[in-house]
Motif scaffolding. Structure first.
Motif, PDB file in Angstrom:
ATOM      1  N   ARG A 127       0.817  -1.222   0.000  1.00  0.00           N
ATOM      2  CA  ARG A 127       0.000   0.000   0.000  1.00  0.00           C
ATOM      3  C   ARG A 127       0.846   1.264   0.000  1.00  0.00           C
ATOM      4  NH1 ARG A 127      -4.674  -0.378   4.424  1.00  0.00           N
ATOM      5  NH2 ARG A 127      -5.018   1.711   3.552  1.00  0.00           N
ATOM      6  N   VAL A 128       1.979   1.215   0.682  1.00  0.00           N
ATOM      7  CA  VAL A 128       2.822   2.408   0.750  1.00  0.00           C
ATOM      8  C   VAL A 128       3.403   2.728  -0.620  1.00  0.00           C
ATOM      9  CG1 VAL A 128       4.919   3.384   1.738  1.00  0.00           C
ATOM     10  CG2 VAL A 128       3.343   2.102   3.192  1.00  0.00           C
ATOM     11  N   GLU A 129       3.931   1.719  -1.300  1.00  0.00           N
ATOM     12  CA  GLU A 129       4.516   1.954  -2.624  1.00  0.00           C
ATOM     13  C   GLU A 129       3.455   2.389  -3.627  1.00  0.00           C
ATOM     14  OE1 GLU A 129       7.590   2.300  -5.440  1.00  0.00           O
ATOM     15  OE2 GLU A 129       7.568   2.232  -3.251  1.00  0.00           O
ATOM     16  N   VAL A 130       2.263   1.810  -3.543  1.00  0.00           N
ATOM     17  CA  VAL A 130       1.166   2.235  -4.418  1.00  0.00           C
ATOM     18  C   VAL A 130       0.846   3.704  -4.184  1.00  0.00           C
ATOM     19  CG1 VAL A 130      -1.311   2.006  -4.824  1.00  0.00           C
ATOM     20  CG2 VAL A 130       0.128  -0.023  -4.767  1.00  0.00           C
ATOM     21  N   ALA A 131       0.805   4.122  -2.918  1.00  0.00           N
ATOM     22  CA  ALA A 131       0.500   5.523  -2.608  1.00  0.00           C
ATOM     23  C   ALA A 131       1.546   6.454  -3.206  1.00  0.00           C
ATOM     24  CB  ALA A 131       0.425   5.713  -1.092  1.00  0.00           C
ATOM     25  N   TRP A 132       2.821   6.086  -3.103  1.00  0.00           N
ATOM     26  CA  TRP A 132       3.880   6.907  -3.701  1.00  0.00           C
ATOM     27  C   TRP A 132       3.700   7.021  -5.210  1.00  0.00           C
ATOM     28  CZ3 TRP A 132       7.181  10.173  -1.707  1.00  0.00           C
ATOM     29  CH2 TRP A 132       7.615  10.031  -0.386  1.00  0.00           C
ATOM     30  N   ARG A 133       3.531   5.876  -5.874  1.00  0.00           N
ATOM     31  CA  ARG A 133       3.425   5.885  -7.341  1.00  0.00           C
ATOM     32  C   ARG A 133       2.224   6.687  -7.800  1.00  0.00           C
ATOM     33  NH1 ARG A 133       7.852   3.143  -9.886  1.00  0.00           N
ATOM     34  NH2 ARG A 133       8.697   1.711  -8.344  1.00  0.00           N
ATOM     35  N   ALA A 134       1.088   6.534  -7.091  1.00  0.00           N
ATOM     36  CA  ALA A 134      -0.125   7.230  -7.486  1.00  0.00           C
ATOM     37  C   ALA A 134       0.032   8.745  -7.337  1.00  0.00           C
ATOM     38  CB  ALA A 134      -1.308   6.738  -6.660  1.00  0.00           C
ATOM     39  N   LYS A 135       0.675   9.183  -6.256  1.00  0.00           N
ATOM     40  CA  LYS A 135       0.859  10.616  -6.049  1.00  0.00           C
ATOM     41  C   LYS A 135       1.805  11.212  -7.093  1.00  0.00           C
ATOM     42  CE  LYS A 135      -0.256  10.894  -1.135  1.00  0.00           C
ATOM     43  NZ  LYS A 135      -1.406  11.818  -1.340  1.00  0.00           N
ATOM     44  N   ILE A 136       2.848  10.474  -7.431  1.00  0.00           N
ATOM     45  CA  ILE A 136       3.767  10.961  -8.460  1.00  0.00           C
ATOM     46  C   ILE A 136       3.053  11.059  -9.804  1.00  0.00           C
ATOM     47  CG2 ILE A 136       5.833  10.369  -9.783  1.00  0.00           C
ATOM     48  CD1 ILE A 136       6.951   9.158  -7.157  1.00  0.00           C
ATOM     49  N   ASP A 137       2.257  10.046 -10.134  1.00  0.00           N
ATOM     50  CA  ASP A 137       1.492  10.086 -11.381  1.00  0.00           C
ATOM     51  C   ASP A 137       0.523  11.256 -11.398  1.00  0.00           C
ATOM     52  OD1 ASP A 137       2.719   7.978 -12.572  1.00  0.00           O
ATOM     53  OD2 ASP A 137       0.972   6.673 -12.636  1.00  0.00           O
ATOM     54  N   LEU A 138      -0.201  11.451 -10.298  1.00  0.00           N
ATOM     55  CA  LEU A 138      -1.190  12.528 -10.226  1.00  0.00           C
ATOM     56  C   LEU A 138      -0.526  13.883 -10.420  1.00  0.00           C
ATOM     57  CD1 LEU A 138      -4.154  13.288  -9.679  1.00  0.00           C
ATOM     58  CD2 LEU A 138      -3.588  13.423  -7.250  1.00  0.00           C
ATOM     59  N   ALA A 139       0.651  14.051  -9.837  1.00  0.00           N
ATOM     60  CA  ALA A 139       1.368  15.324  -9.969  1.00  0.00           C
ATOM     61  C   ALA A 139       1.828  15.566 -11.392  1.00  0.00           C
ATOM     62  CB  ALA A 139       2.559  15.356  -9.024  1.00  0.00           C
ATOM     63  N   GLY A 140       1.886  14.501 -12.215  1.00  0.00           N
ATOM     64  CA  GLY A 140       2.330  14.652 -13.593  1.00  0.00           C
ATOM     65  C   GLY A 140       1.219  14.804 -14.602  1.00  0.00           C
ATOM     66  N   LEU A 141      -0.039  14.790 -14.155  1.00  0.00           N
ATOM     67  CA  LEU A 141      -1.142  14.950 -15.091  1.00  0.00           C
ATOM     68  C   LEU A 141      -1.140  16.350 -15.707  1.00  0.00           C
ATOM     69  CD1 LEU A 141      -4.089  13.154 -13.252  1.00  0.00           C
ATOM     70  CD2 LEU A 141      -2.694  12.283 -15.129  1.00  0.00           C
ATOM     71  N   PRO A 142      -1.728  16.501 -16.897  1.00  0.00           N
ATOM     72  CA  PRO A 142      -1.694  17.805 -17.576  1.00  0.00           C
ATOM     73  C   PRO A 142      -2.199  18.957 -16.723  1.00  0.00           C
ATOM     74  CG  PRO A 142      -2.466  16.122 -19.069  1.00  0.00           C
ATOM     75  CD  PRO A 142      -2.354  15.456 -17.726  1.00  0.00           C
ATOM     76  N   TYR A 149       7.397  21.595  -9.761  1.00  0.00           N
ATOM     77  CA  TYR A 149       8.146  21.460  -8.507  1.00  0.00           C
ATOM     78  C   TYR A 149       7.451  20.502  -7.531  1.00  0.00           C
ATOM     79  CZ  TYR A 149       4.796  25.270  -7.838  1.00  0.00           C
ATOM     80  OH  TYR A 149       3.652  26.030  -7.828  1.00  0.00           O
ATOM     81  N   VAL A 150       6.124  20.318  -7.690  1.00  0.00           N
ATOM     82  CA  VAL A 150       5.409  19.373  -6.823  1.00  0.00           C
ATOM     83  C   VAL A 150       5.853  17.948  -7.131  1.00  0.00           C
ATOM     84  CG1 VAL A 150       3.145  18.444  -6.207  1.00  0.00           C
ATOM     85  CG2 VAL A 150       3.430  20.911  -6.555  1.00  0.00           C
ATOM     86  N   ARG A 151       5.880  17.609  -8.411  1.00  0.00           N
ATOM     87  CA  ARG A 151       6.338  16.270  -8.792  1.00  0.00           C
ATOM     88  C   ARG A 151       7.819  16.086  -8.460  1.00  0.00           C
ATOM     89  NH1 ARG A 151       4.680  12.407 -13.721  1.00  0.00           N
ATOM     90  NH2 ARG A 151       6.306  10.846 -13.439  1.00  0.00           N
ATOM     91  N   ALA A 152       8.614  17.129  -8.647  1.00  0.00           N
ATOM     92  CA  ALA A 152      10.039  17.039  -8.337  1.00  0.00           C
ATOM     93  C   ALA A 152      10.259  16.668  -6.873  1.00  0.00           C
ATOM     94  CB  ALA A 152      10.726  18.364  -8.654  1.00  0.00           C
ATOM     95  N   LEU A 153       9.458  17.233  -5.990  1.00  0.00           N
ATOM     96  CA  LEU A 153       9.572  16.922  -4.562  1.00  0.00           C
ATOM     97  C   LEU A 153       9.195  15.471  -4.289  1.00  0.00           C
ATOM     98  CD1 LEU A 153       9.944  17.579  -1.581  1.00  0.00           C
ATOM     99  CD2 LEU A 153       7.588  18.472  -1.565  1.00  0.00           C
TER     100      LEU A 153
END
Length: 233
Positions: A127-142, A149-153
């Motif tokens: 669950r932790v790794e899924v949460a990380w991946r999902a947040k990174i993906d969400l920050a990269g949406l158009p 800078y949000v995704r960079a963090l």
């Protein structure tokens, strides 16, 4: 990752179920059959089926495009936007019919996904790794492209093994970390507020420092973590 058709396929005005009705009609015209929706709201239809599968179609009223998101094994794995309702119907039919990510993209090429989604599909992350991946993906949406800078963090924090074991929590783009995977979260260490002019590190709301880069701010957080922390439970 995202493609859109040039000429949108409009939906005629109707009630709350107008999108669901239009999707079913488009599917029928293509010789496809969709399951009964699990939830219908104005401009949004959700289909929930076997194997923890979920697919959501949302209509953008402003320009008559349709967003499709596919979920499985506790994570949103695929996303796409199209101007053709028939293409959205193809994606729904494929995903709810049991197709994997690559099979769904073959049926509806506008649907995209990242390499980690394939890994998760084959061998699910925790669950932790899924949460990380999902947040990174969400920050990269158009819609978030104006805040790189949000995704960079998020990416810089995920690259740190000690932080990657903790649950990432965000609020108004501020990132902090939890020793628990569910609410109420147990806050651990410092938080970072990403801004266009720098990354503000805070401890309990108190300003600690402002770093020029995401990596520098994350280094401060790691340096001040308690000795015994993680993995999130």
């Amino acid at each position: 990752m995202i493609s859109a058709a040039v000429e949108p396929d409009p939906i005629e005005p109707g009630g709350e179920d107008a999108l669901a009705v239009a999707l079913a009609r488009a599917a029928a015209e293509l010789g496809l059959e969709l399951p009964e929706p699990a939830e219908v709201r104005e401009g949004r239809v959700e289909f929930g089926v076997m194997d923890d599968r979920l697919v959501v179609v949302v209509q953008y009223r402003s320009d008559l495009r349709y967003r499709v998101r596919c979920r499985k094994q506790g994570a949103w794995l695929a996303y796409g936007v199209t101007g053709e309702l028939g293409e959205a119907a193809r994606a729904v039919a494929a995903w709810t019919g049991g197709a994997d990510l690559e099979g769904t993209r073959a049926a509806a090429p506008f649907v995209g996904f990242n390499a980690w989604a394939l890994d998760h599909e084959r061998e699910p992350f925790d669950r932790v790794e899924v949460a990380w991946r999902a947040k990174i993906d969400l920050a990269g949406l158009p819609a978030r492209n104006d805040r790189p800078y949000v995704r960079a963090l998020l990416e810089a924090a995920h690259a740190q093994p000690r932080l990657r074991r903790l649950m990432p929590v965000t609020s108004h783009f501020m990132l902090w970390f939890s020793a628990t995977v569910e609410w109420p979260y147990e806050r651990v260490g410092y938080s970072v507020d990403p801004r266009p002019d720098g990354f503000v590190v805070r401890a309990g709301g108190k300003h600690v420092t402002t770093a020029a880069t995401a990596e520098e701010s994350v280094a401060v957080v790691v340096a001040h973590l308690p000795d015994e922390v993680g993995p999130a439970r």
